[in-house]
Design an enzyme around this catalytic site. Sequence first.
Site, PDB file in Angstrom:
ATOM      1  CG  ASP A 125      -6.526  -0.286   6.685  1.00  0.00           C
ATOM      2  OD1 ASP A 125      -5.341  -0.688   6.603  1.00  0.00           O
ATOM      3  OD2 ASP A 125      -6.859   0.881   6.520  1.00  0.00           O
ATOM      4  CG  HIS A 128     -11.959   3.116   8.713  1.00  0.00           C
ATOM      5  ND1 HIS A 128     -11.574   2.619   9.925  1.00  0.00           N
ATOM      6  CD2 HIS A 128     -10.819   3.459   8.062  1.00  0.00           C
ATOM      7  CE1 HIS A 128     -10.253   2.636   9.998  1.00  0.00           C
ATOM      8  NE2 HIS A 128      -9.763   3.150   8.882  1.00  0.00           N
ATOM      9  CG  ASN A 187     -12.199   5.236   4.806  1.00  0.00           C
ATOM     10  OD1 ASN A 187     -12.769   4.150   4.871  1.00  0.00           O
ATOM     11  ND2 ASN A 187     -12.583   6.270   5.540  1.00  0.00           N
ATOM     12  CB  ALA A 188      -7.186   7.651   1.798  1.00  0.00           C
ATOM     13  CG  HIS A 245      -3.701   6.058   0.475  1.00  0.00           C
ATOM     14  ND1 HIS A 245      -3.816   6.760   1.652  1.00  0.00           N
ATOM     15  CD2 HIS A 245      -3.739   4.758   0.810  1.00  0.00           C
ATOM     16  CE1 HIS A 245      -3.912   5.902   2.662  1.00  0.00           C
ATOM     17  NE2 HIS A 245      -3.879   4.674   2.178  1.00  0.00           N
ATOM     18  CD  GLU A 303      -2.751   1.059   2.574  1.00  0.00           C
ATOM     19  OE1 GLU A 303      -2.477   0.220   3.429  1.00  0.00           O
ATOM     20  OE2 GLU A 303      -3.613   1.940   2.735  1.00  0.00           O
ATOM     21  N   GLY A 362     -17.191   0.010  11.763  1.00  0.00           N
ATOM     22  CA  GLY A 362     -18.074   0.872  12.535  1.00  0.00           C
ATOM     23  C   GLY A 362     -17.460   2.226  12.830  1.00  0.00           C
ATOM     24  N   GLY A 407      -5.937   3.328  10.825  1.00  0.00           N
ATOM     25  CA  GLY A 407      -6.277   1.920  10.605  1.00  0.00           C
ATOM     26  C   GLY A 407      -7.318   1.456  11.603  1.00  0.00           C
TER      27      GLY A 407
END
Lengths: 426, 486
Positions: free
Chosen positions: B321, B299, B269-270, B245, B159, B297, B361
């Site tokens: 993650d 993110h 996310n990102a 990302h 990643e 619950g 994370g």
Amino acid sequence: MRFIIRDDPTAASAHVANYIVDRINRFSPTPKHPFALGLPTGSTPLGVYQILVEKYKAGEVSFENVVTFNMDEYIGIPRHHPESYHTFMWKHLFSHINIHPRNVHILNGNAPDLAAECTEYEAKIRAAGGIELFLAGMGEDGHIAFNEPGSSLASHNCIKALSHSTVLANSRFFGGDSASVPRTALTVGVQTVLNAREVVVLVLGPRKALALQRCLEGGVNHMWTLSALQLHPNAMIVCDEDATLELQVKTVKYFKEIEKLAQDHDSHHPLRTTTNPPKNAMSTATTPALTTSPTNTSPEDAPDRGSTSDEHYYTYNARTTDLDTFMAHFTQEASEPRWVPDPDPNTNSDSDLDLADDDDFVPDSMSSRIIGDPNPLRRATPSSPGEGQDDDDDVDDEMMQGVAEVSVVEGTLMRPVEVSRGRGLM
Amino acid sequence: MSPPTHPPPPRSGITKFTNCLVLRGNSLVRDDIWISSVTGKIVDAQSAFYDSLVVPDTAIDLGGRIVSPGFIDCQLNGAFGFNFSTLTDDYADRLRELNKKLIKTGVTSYLPTLTSQTSELYKKVLPHLSPSGTTTTTTTTTTPRNPLNGAESLGAHAEGPFLNPLRNGVHNPSALRTARSFTDLEDVYGAENLRPTTTTPAETGKMMNVVPPTVRMITLAPEVGGMMRVIPKLVRRGIVVSMGHSEASYEQAKEAVGKGVRMVTHLLNAMRGMQQREPGILGVLGAGPYFGLVCDGVHLHPATVKLAWNIHPEGLILVTDAMHVLGLPDGRYPWTNGEGEHWIVKKGRVLELEGTGSIAGSSSSLVECIETFLRHSGAPLPLALRAVTATPAAMLGLQGVKGTLDPGADADLVVLSFSESEEEEQVVNKVENAEEGTKSAAAETTPGNTVTTPNADGHEQKKQRGPDLVVEEVWKFGVRVYRREE
């Protein structure tokens, strides 16, 4: 033949399953003396298999020392094909019970030499000591295994072309596409089934009603191959009420009555296993297999039936086939003097008189006219209310409608039966 | 007369599971399943019976429990105190230890995931993370396909570091790189780690065995540098390219998918959100790529989870993650992203990079993610199980090998018990509509059924008892490696 009627398919299946479990357990099979069971496929035995599985899981029966022989298999479809009979048996029975694969026999429809495969299969049956109990179903055209109408009733294992009606009937398993139904199959022959020491046939649903009527009330006829069962000394047909739709009311009533009596009988004479045949095996019986004569309850019934000689379902005495080896449950039951007298025509035992005295069984009045049968009492028939020996012209059989003929039975001219005597049409 | 004695039948190595609900396709069906500890694979029971004349050594009555393929986690940064991205002297030992613990959570195979790191660290660490279930002769794995080794690496998930600096998350901005060509990637990861190898098993002599590259999957920002040119080269080597990302616009995301991008890393996310005239990466959902969801619950908002599920259910992959603090108690844990010492504060399910307020994370196990997903999405259980089995397997090109209970697949499986609470999850309404005071009151009224955890905003979030999924047993390569103690 025993004929058992149950209210619905579930009850009929349960009767068969219970019977098989009982037979296996009484047989007490061992590795050296296994119980050889013949098995069918199709939708009819599904309920039986389900109950057998339940009983296995409940610990009521073990298949460890049971050897199975399946009736048939399509030619040319792979074993793992979802509609192959290998898959069928795996899905519905073998995967759920403790049978060992080396005790399972199913004809190989992909064998390089199909004829050799059939011969070997017969040899395997012999090696297993012959089939103890063959469970069977019946096609809508009365076929047993893939012995389609017109098959030899003396046949052993063979390659068969499926009849058009069977292809159509089975197309429901092939997505309704009759073109994908294999056209040929390997099957055990009629005689292979008859060679089993006992045959149990399950017949379910109204669509089988006509075939059941032909096989039970009709004569032995290669167009309804299951009718050959009439030649078996120890056969049982189990059906639901729907399957009796084409039968005569008195046939149904008679067999229900018989079963009631048999149950009383069984209650103080437990079933015996077939492992130790008694000395007086049925092979000593002298009645020829195919010389059945009309055995009707009144002379008036004779005209339309006598000539075809197709009514012998009232006779409750077992007959021999070419088998000398059988000795099964019912045969022994039948030796109970209550309704099967000594087969020797020269000795009229007291039991015959018992039979004659019984309100439920009367000597067959027609049997005295049978040439060469000196023992009229052997042909006991159930007495029916209002059906005396001197009975009148009452024609109570719809089958006679539209039939006006003069029949000759044993040289005696019978009165013609007029159409108008029939009780209305249909 | 003595009873006849039978020689015991030869052992077949086959175990039969019966009286269980087996995940087949999109449903749980009552069926039996046969597995072999000899081949390590799921057995075609019918042909074993008819063709090989074998019967199972043992039959296990599962009492109506669920049998699922072993779970696959495509994004796991570490667990039980071990971080894949932190090089230590006892790295190999600790990795082995992690594998043995991880498998007890139902994760039978996974992609050990590295955050953006220096080239030096990649080259040292990656050889440890190569696929362990294939018959390679690497120095790191002991015996290949040994069930007792625990969870199996399917290869590493890198990643980074080719990410967009605007969406670095907790990745060290100074570690991020921009690639102009494929050589740049080889320089960073090490050329040998990007190369599939072929081995010739000694026993056959001719069967070619293709071992996938050590780096099985790369998360990158397709819009950065010359990535669009590099993506097809990665794809040709059997490396799964995932975008994440990233600031990619819809057009860029679409182009990237055309180049062979197969996956979206932790969707939403990102990355950019969806806007009316610029749907961004979200716009390509349903057009092909799979997407990972961190459904812990924390993110994602429950409605977001439901939305993503409904847009493209077949592409949804649940990932944890999870950080190395997974399985550790609440507290303050050191963590390095390659630059200096940082601290991660674990409080319940929430991980926060100390002093930043960023989510660092997650610390939820994959089973917990499934439970959360079930609550939030309303998806039926078999489809939720697919999101951690068949779907990730297909994404990795391992369909038929992993993530399925079909004959021939690896006999990695999880036995689950499942109970569903009648109470509906009320989190959304409570958090959005209720006053602070009433929420606390509500939490207090049913203390037995509730777990209160502060969410990222410091708000109290009430988790009512929802679907309850318990890992009862785990089997790896046909051997039981875990059984829950009663």
